[in-house]
Design a protein around this motif. Structure first.
Motif, PDB file in Angstrom:
ATOM      1  N   ARG A  27     -93.422  45.539  -6.500  1.00 57.12           N
ATOM      2  CA  ARG A  27     -94.588  45.444  -7.370  1.00 57.12           C
ATOM      3  C   ARG A  27     -95.468  44.258  -6.989  1.00 57.12           C
ATOM      4  NH1 ARG A  27     -90.829  47.519 -11.543  1.00 57.12           N
ATOM      5  NH2 ARG A  27     -91.671  49.507 -12.250  1.00 57.12           N
ATOM      6  N   MET A  28     -94.848  43.209  -6.487  1.00 57.11           N
ATOM      7  CA  MET A  28     -95.628  42.052  -6.073  1.00 57.11           C
ATOM      8  C   MET A  28     -96.318  42.282  -4.734  1.00 57.11           C
ATOM      9  SD  MET A  28     -93.091  38.928  -7.231  1.00 57.11           S
ATOM     10  CE  MET A  28     -94.147  37.669  -6.504  1.00 57.11           C
ATOM     11  N   VAL A  42     -83.247  37.060   1.061  1.00 55.50           N
ATOM     12  CA  VAL A  42     -82.599  36.338  -0.037  1.00 55.50           C
ATOM     13  C   VAL A  42     -81.085  36.369   0.124  1.00 55.50           C
ATOM     14  CG1 VAL A  42     -82.078  36.469  -2.512  1.00 55.50           C
ATOM     15  CG2 VAL A  42     -84.456  36.579  -1.719  1.00 55.50           C
ATOM     16  N   PHE A  43     -80.538  37.528   0.431  1.00 56.14           N
ATOM     17  CA  PHE A  43     -79.083  37.620   0.520  1.00 56.14           C
ATOM     18  C   PHE A  43     -78.541  36.995   1.799  1.00 56.14           C
ATOM     19  CE2 PHE A  43     -79.512  40.488  -3.027  1.00 56.14           C
ATOM     20  CZ  PHE A  43     -78.384  40.178  -3.777  1.00 56.14           C
ATOM     21  N   LEU A  62     -81.132  34.942  -8.417  1.00 52.08           N
ATOM     22  CA  LEU A  62     -81.601  35.892  -7.415  1.00 52.08           C
ATOM     23  C   LEU A  62     -83.034  36.342  -7.692  1.00 52.08           C
ATOM     24  CD1 LEU A  62     -78.352  38.025  -7.045  1.00 52.08           C
ATOM     25  CD2 LEU A  62     -79.319  36.455  -5.335  1.00 52.08           C
ATOM     26  N   VAL A  63     -83.389  36.525  -8.965  1.00 55.86           N
ATOM     27  CA  VAL A  63     -84.766  36.885  -9.298  1.00 55.86           C
ATOM     28  C   VAL A  63     -85.710  35.754  -8.898  1.00 55.86           C
ATOM     29  CG1 VAL A  63     -86.374  37.292 -11.209  1.00 55.86           C
ATOM     30  CG2 VAL A  63     -84.194  38.506 -11.131  1.00 55.86           C
ATOM     31  N   ARG A  69     -89.712  34.194  -2.576  1.00 58.84           N
ATOM     32  CA  ARG A  69     -89.810  34.737  -1.227  1.00 58.84           C
ATOM     33  C   ARG A  69     -91.016  35.678  -1.134  1.00 58.84           C
ATOM     34  NH1 ARG A  69     -90.412  34.358   3.723  1.00 58.84           N
ATOM     35  NH2 ARG A  69     -89.728  36.117   5.016  1.00 58.84           N
ATOM     36  N   ALA A  70     -91.225  36.503  -2.153  1.00 61.58           N
ATOM     37  CA  ALA A  70     -92.382  37.405  -2.165  1.00 61.58           C
ATOM     38  C   ALA A  70     -93.688  36.609  -2.216  1.00 61.58           C
ATOM     39  CB  ALA A  70     -92.291  38.361  -3.352  1.00 61.58           C
TER      40      ALA A  70
END
Length: 298
Positions: A27-28, A42-43, A62-63, A69-70
């Motif tokens: 969505r971003m 991220v992971f 994580l969010v 990151r986005a």
């Protein structure tokens, strides 16, 4: 970090939170491939952490990582899109046959999804992040402020600015535009399938616009086409070249009613629409770039 999650649980965290994280990033960013890259990054970082990824509050952590990151990826997007041939539109996602797939189910839950994705591109990256986290996922301002390292007051201001840019779509989230959308989709499908594009003009707003994304590969209008008459003329022109030949299928595109034109041995074309808030249609979005249609369910 502490011993809230054992190192061997990183894979479990990936399985459990990948749909949520990918949905936020999509969505971003407006791109599923970029969203998946963001989550993968991220992971990779989590896996390299001391202790193998032991996290006290894994979901929140994580969010936050995915959101930031986005945001970093969005900073590079304007430079890439300056060289993009023609109009850039978000990657459409259609409803899969297997409705139990968690990611697709999450992506399709939001009303006005695709139109909102398009208009979100007019927002700054921080505005987009706050709006997505607040409106799509229900995070409160304190949580968002923590994720973005901003004050609650700043996040409220960012949300207000995003809402102003999104205009009627932001206001209509409480009142479904589905009936008007369904009516237009039916009329649009019938008009183009029968070769009478003029017959849907009455459903277009006076300031209606057509945006088409061919990525420099598939046939598309380089510039926006404005006004009902010019939009109808565009469809009449491409119909004469056989570009509307094929099987029309009603689908849900990123959570809202849309159409898919399936063509023999050719890449399909996805159509999504933006309501004007008064029972009409303000925008038609036409995506024919094959790189953005690899995930369509057809």
């Amino acid at each position: 970090m502490n011993n809230g999650e054992a190192p061997q649980d990183v894979e479990r965290l990936y399985r459990e939170y990948k749909p949520l994280l990918t949905s936020i990033a999509y969505r971003m960013l407006g791109s599923m491939s970029e969203a998946e890259d963001a989550v993968q990054d991220v992971f990779v970082s989590v896996n390299k952490m001391e202790g193998g990824g032991a996290i006290e509050h894994p979901k929140a952590y994580l969010v936050k990582m995915t959101t930031n990151r986005a945001l970093n990826m969005m900073k590079a997007a304007p430079r890439r899109r300056e060289s993009y041939p023609g109009q850039w539109l978000p990657e459409p996602i259609t409803e899969p046959d297997d409705k139990e797939q968690p990611l697709e189910r999450m992506l399709l839950q939001e009303r006005l999804g695709y139109a909102m994705l398009v208009l979100l591109q007019t927002c700054t990256p921080p505005e987009r992040a706050v709006f997505v986290l607040r409106e799509s996922f229900g995070y409160d301002y304190a949580e968002i402020a923590s994720m973005l390292n901003k004050s609650e007051a700043a996040c409220r201001k960012l949300f207000s600015r995003a809402s102003a840019k999104l205009g009627h779509l932001a206001a209509e989230r409480e009142t479904s535009a589905e009936p008007a959308m369904d009516r237009f989709v039916r009329s649009f499908e019938e008009a183009l399938a029968s070769g009478r594009p003029d017959s849907f003009i009455h459903l277009l707003a006076e300031d209606a616009v057509l945006l088409s994304d061919g990525g420099g590969v598939a046939r598309a209008a380089i510039n926006p086409i404005e006004g009902p008459a010019r939009i109808a003329a565009f469809f009449k022109g491409i119909a004469g070249k056989g570009s509307l030949d094929g099987k029309w299928r009603r689908v849900r595109i990123s959570g809202q009613p849309g159409l898919l034109l399936e063509r023999d041995r050719l890449t399909p074309v996805a159509y999504a629409f933006e309501p004007d808030g008064h029972g009409g249609i303000r925008a038609i979005y036409m995506v024919s770039n094959p790189e953005k249609l690899t995930r369509l369910a057809y």
